[in-house]
Design a protein around this motif. Structure first.
Motif, PDB file in Angstrom:
ATOM      1  N   UNK A  57      50.748  -2.412  92.743  1.00 38.11           N
ATOM      2  CA  UNK A  57      51.670  -1.275  92.811  1.00 38.11           C
ATOM      3  C   UNK A  57      51.562  -0.356  91.595  1.00 38.11           C
ATOM      4  N   UNK A  58      50.886  -0.785  90.558  1.00 37.72           N
ATOM      5  CA  UNK A  58      50.727   0.027  89.359  1.00 37.72           C
ATOM      6  C   UNK A  58      49.369   0.712  89.288  1.00 37.72           C
ATOM      7  N   UNK A  59      48.560   0.542  90.298  1.00 40.79           N
ATOM      8  CA  UNK A  59      47.230   1.148  90.306  1.00 40.79           C
ATOM      9  C   UNK A  59      47.274   2.585  90.787  1.00 40.79           C
ATOM     10  N   UNK A  60      46.325   3.355  90.283  1.00 43.35           N
ATOM     11  CA  UNK A  60      46.158   4.729  90.753  1.00 43.35           C
ATOM     12  C   UNK A  60      45.763   4.667  92.221  1.00 43.35           C
ATOM     13  N   UNK A  61      46.391   5.472  93.034  1.00 46.38           N
ATOM     14  CA  UNK A  61      46.079   5.488  94.458  1.00 46.38           C
ATOM     15  C   UNK A  61      47.113   4.788  95.311  1.00 46.38           C
ATOM     16  N   UNK A  62      47.833   3.829  94.726  1.00 48.25           N
ATOM     17  CA  UNK A  62      48.895   3.171  95.477  1.00 48.25           C
ATOM     18  C   UNK A  62      50.081   4.135  95.535  1.00 48.25           C
ATOM     19  N   UNK A  63      50.798   4.181  96.657  1.00 51.14           N
ATOM     20  CA  UNK A  63      51.938   5.114  96.766  1.00 51.14           C
ATOM     21  C   UNK A  63      52.938   4.948  95.624  1.00 51.14           C
ATOM     22  N   UNK A  64      53.434   6.067  95.146  1.00 47.20           N
ATOM     23  CA  UNK A  64      54.428   6.068  94.071  1.00 47.20           C
ATOM     24  C   UNK A  64      55.761   5.531  94.585  1.00 47.20           C
ATOM     25  N   UNK A  65      56.463   4.763  93.741  1.00 44.63           N
ATOM     26  CA  UNK A  65      57.773   4.254  94.164  1.00 44.63           C
ATOM     27  C   UNK A  65      58.860   5.313  94.016  1.00 44.63           C
ATOM     28  N   UNK A  66      59.956   5.081  94.702  1.00 47.85           N
ATOM     29  CA  UNK A  66      61.161   5.905  94.574  1.00 47.85           C
ATOM     30  C   UNK A  66      62.149   5.127  93.726  1.00 47.85           C
ATOM     31  N   UNK A  97      57.938   3.794 100.195  1.00 51.09           N
ATOM     32  CA  UNK A  97      57.979   4.258 101.572  1.00 51.09           C
ATOM     33  C   UNK A  97      57.101   3.347 102.418  1.00 51.09           C
ATOM     34  N   UNK A  98      57.678   2.743 103.460  1.00 49.44           N
ATOM     35  CA  UNK A  98      56.905   1.865 104.333  1.00 49.44           C
ATOM     36  C   UNK A  98      55.732   2.632 104.954  1.00 49.44           C
ATOM     37  N   UNK A  99      55.987   3.858 105.375  1.00 44.18           N
ATOM     38  CA  UNK A  99      54.945   4.666 106.003  1.00 44.18           C
ATOM     39  C   UNK A  99      53.785   4.912 105.040  1.00 44.18           C
ATOM     40  N   UNK A 100      54.093   5.254 103.791  1.00 40.99           N
ATOM     41  CA  UNK A 100      53.041   5.509 102.805  1.00 40.99           C
ATOM     42  C   UNK A 100      52.251   4.244 102.499  1.00 40.99           C
TER      43      UNK A 100
END
Length: 84
Positions: A25-34, A44-47
């Motif tokens: 989750x901290x890698x570049x390319x993984x969706x950003x958290x809210x 986001x589940x969709x992302x």
């Protein structure tokens, strides 16, 4: 509607351990958290599902170059080991 999911739900989606998911989750390319508040973040589940699908398509296109059993390999900073 796009639901927000926890890191435990991401673990279930990608099938990795807690620490591997944390690194992922901290890698570049993984969706950003809210950020919900100071102690709560969600994705986001969709992302995440779109990201996972893109990874599956990439992996499927390189299946001839996958390592053989018992080899350790790293993808974007996450280390995996093939099983016999």
């Amino acid at each position: 509607m796009n639901e927000l999911i926890t890191s435990k739900e991401i673990q279930a989606l990608v099938g990795l351990s807690r620490s591997a998911t944390h690194n992922l989750t901290r890698q570049v390319g993984f969706p950003e958290p809210y950020r919900i508040n100071a102690r709560t973040i969600r994705w986001s589940r969709l992302e995440v599902e779109k990201w996972l699908e893109a990874r599956k398509q990439f992996g499927a296109s390189t299946s001839k170059t996958r390592p053989t059993n018992g080899i350790r390999f790293t993808v974007n900073g996450v280390t995996f080991r093939t099983v016999a």
